[in-house]
Design a protein around this motif. Structure first.
Motif, PDB file in Angstrom:
ATOM      1  N   UNK A  59      65.828  26.322  -5.445  1.00 25.94           N
ATOM      2  CA  UNK A  59      66.868  27.350  -5.467  1.00 25.94           C
ATOM      3  C   UNK A  59      67.511  27.572  -4.092  1.00 25.94           C
ATOM      4  N   UNK A  60      67.553  26.533  -3.263  1.00 23.43           N
ATOM      5  CA  UNK A  60      68.159  26.661  -1.936  1.00 23.43           C
ATOM      6  C   UNK A  60      69.521  25.976  -1.938  1.00 23.43           C
ATOM      7  N   UNK A  61      70.517  26.536  -1.245  1.00 22.41           N
ATOM      8  CA  UNK A  61      71.862  25.939  -1.217  1.00 22.41           C
ATOM      9  C   UNK A  61      71.895  24.670  -0.381  1.00 22.41           C
ATOM     10  N   UNK A  62      71.892  23.529  -1.050  1.00 28.53           N
ATOM     11  CA  UNK A  62      71.844  22.245  -0.355  1.00 28.53           C
ATOM     12  C   UNK A  62      73.127  21.999   0.431  1.00 28.53           C
ATOM     13  N   UNK A  63      74.279  22.262  -0.179  1.00 28.64           N
ATOM     14  CA  UNK A  63      75.558  21.902   0.434  1.00 28.64           C
ATOM     15  C   UNK A  63      76.072  22.941   1.424  1.00 28.64           C
ATOM     16  N   UNK A  64      75.618  24.150   1.357  1.00 29.79           N
ATOM     17  CA  UNK A  64      76.203  25.204   2.181  1.00 29.79           C
ATOM     18  C   UNK A  64      76.170  24.857   3.666  1.00 29.79           C
ATOM     19  N   UNK A  65      74.969  24.533   4.189  1.00 31.57           N
ATOM     20  CA  UNK A  65      74.851  24.188   5.607  1.00 31.57           C
ATOM     21  C   UNK A  65      75.591  22.907   5.944  1.00 31.57           C
ATOM     22  N   UNK A  66      75.571  21.952   4.996  1.00 28.15           N
ATOM     23  CA  UNK A  66      76.258  20.687   5.230  1.00 28.15           C
ATOM     24  C   UNK A  66      77.767  20.919   5.327  1.00 28.15           C
ATOM     25  N   UNK A  67      78.324  21.718   4.427  1.00 26.57           N
ATOM     26  CA  UNK A  67      79.761  21.966   4.420  1.00 26.57           C
ATOM     27  C   UNK A  67      80.179  22.660   5.711  1.00 26.57           C
ATOM     28  N   UNK A  68      79.385  23.618   6.175  1.00 25.24           N
ATOM     29  CA  UNK A  68      79.701  24.278   7.440  1.00 25.24           C
ATOM     30  C   UNK A  68      79.722  23.271   8.590  1.00 25.24           C
ATOM     31  N   UNK A  69      78.744  22.388   8.615  1.00 24.65           N
ATOM     32  CA  UNK A  69      78.672  21.377   9.667  1.00 24.65           C
ATOM     33  C   UNK A  69      79.856  20.418   9.598  1.00 24.65           C
ATOM     34  N   UNK A  70      80.213  20.004   8.394  1.00 26.26           N
ATOM     35  CA  UNK A  70      81.328  19.075   8.239  1.00 26.26           C
ATOM     36  C   UNK A  70      82.658  19.713   8.662  1.00 26.26           C
ATOM     37  N   UNK A  71      82.848  20.973   8.287  1.00 20.81           N
ATOM     38  CA  UNK A  71      84.103  21.643   8.632  1.00 20.81           C
ATOM     39  C   UNK A  71      84.260  21.816  10.136  1.00 20.81           C
ATOM     40  N   UNK A  72      83.156  22.107  10.824  1.00 21.47           N
ATOM     41  CA  UNK A  72      83.214  22.265  12.274  1.00 21.47           C
ATOM     42  C   UNK A  72      83.654  20.960  12.938  1.00 21.47           C
ATOM     43  N   UNK A  73      83.297  19.836  12.346  1.00 22.14           N
ATOM     44  CA  UNK A  73      83.637  18.539  12.935  1.00 22.14           C
ATOM     45  C   UNK A  73      85.085  18.109  12.653  1.00 22.14           C
ATOM     46  N   UNK A  74      85.783  18.819  11.797  1.00 22.15           N
ATOM     47  CA  UNK A  74      87.170  18.477  11.484  1.00 22.15           C
ATOM     48  C   UNK A  74      88.104  19.211  12.442  1.00 22.15           C
ATOM     49  N   UNK A  75      88.877  18.458  13.206  1.00 23.43           N
ATOM     50  CA  UNK A  75      89.765  19.059  14.192  1.00 23.43           C
ATOM     51  C   UNK A  75      90.870  19.909  13.569  1.00 23.43           C
TER      52      UNK A  75
END
Length: 231
Positions: A186-202
């Protein structure tokens, strides 16, 4: 005794002139002689002009030399199809994608604002921007739903979505990553990943957690950089 008008044989008299005396006859002969002299002078001038023209042509021929007519080349003109255009812009876009590739190993924790929603803003972006995002003062123009995608599929879909949204001139979009209720543990798998990916997008200037009516903890409201062709 006054002489009667006398014609001059084969010679035509000047218009309106009538010969009544020997003196008139001499005057007519004088005028006719002048006319003949003028006609001969004109003919001589024309012959001289023609001779000069022929001499000029002859000088040009002597200067140029013998001239031979060129034969038409033995060529066939074919209507060939033009070569296909080189997709320069597409190639540049592909290079840009490679340069902006996002990684799963990027540590984003130090870049997030340590508030309840863990929002993000780039250096130079004021806190007021994220506050306005939270209050819903930016109209959401588009949405990407990552539900049901594997991690690699979600990463590729997000990168392409942000790139196309920026190209279209969109400024505020929503990314739904889910709350992770259906995931193991029941843990959000994509939440942390999406935050990390968005930070890397200029193209991403800031993002905040969505308001409850817009997805709450299962979505992010993202502010994009203005595009050169956007409004």
């Amino acid at each position: 005794m006054r002489a009667k008008p006398t014609p001059l044989g084969a010679q035509a008299l000047p218009a309106g002139l009538v010969v009544r005396s020997l003196q008139d006859l001499k005057l007519v002969q004088k005028r006719l002689a002048q006319q003949r002299a003028e006609a001969e002078a004109l003919a001589v001038a024309r012959r001289e002009a023609e001779v000069k023209r022929q001499q000029a042509n002859r000088l040009f021929e002597l200067a140029v030399g013998p001239v031979t007519r060129l034969h038409p080349p033995n060529k066939v003109l074919l209507n060939n199809d033009p070569p296909p255009p080189i997709p320069v812009q597409h190639q540049l876009d592909e290079q840009r994608v490679l340069l902006e590739s996002i990684s799963d190993d990027f540590d984003v924790s130090s870049l997030l604002d340590t508030d309840d929603a863990l929002s993000f803003r780039r250096p130079g972006i004021s806190v007021e921007v994220t506050r306005k995002l939270r209050r819903g003062e930016w109209s959401i123009q588009s949405q990407l739903d990552l539900h049901g995608l594997r991690t690699d599929e979600a990463r590729e879909a997000l990168g392409q979505y942000i790139r196309e949204a920026h190209k279209l001139g969109l400024r505020c979009v929503r990314v739904v990553h889910g709350k992770g209720l259906g995931s193991p543990g029941k843990s959000p798998v994509l939440k942390g990943r999406v935050q990390s990916w968005l930070v890397q997008k200029n193209d991403v200037l800031a993002f905040v957690q969505a308001r409850p009516a817009e997805g709450g903890a299962g979505a992010l409201v993202v502010l994009l950089r203005p595009s050169p062709g956007g409004h």
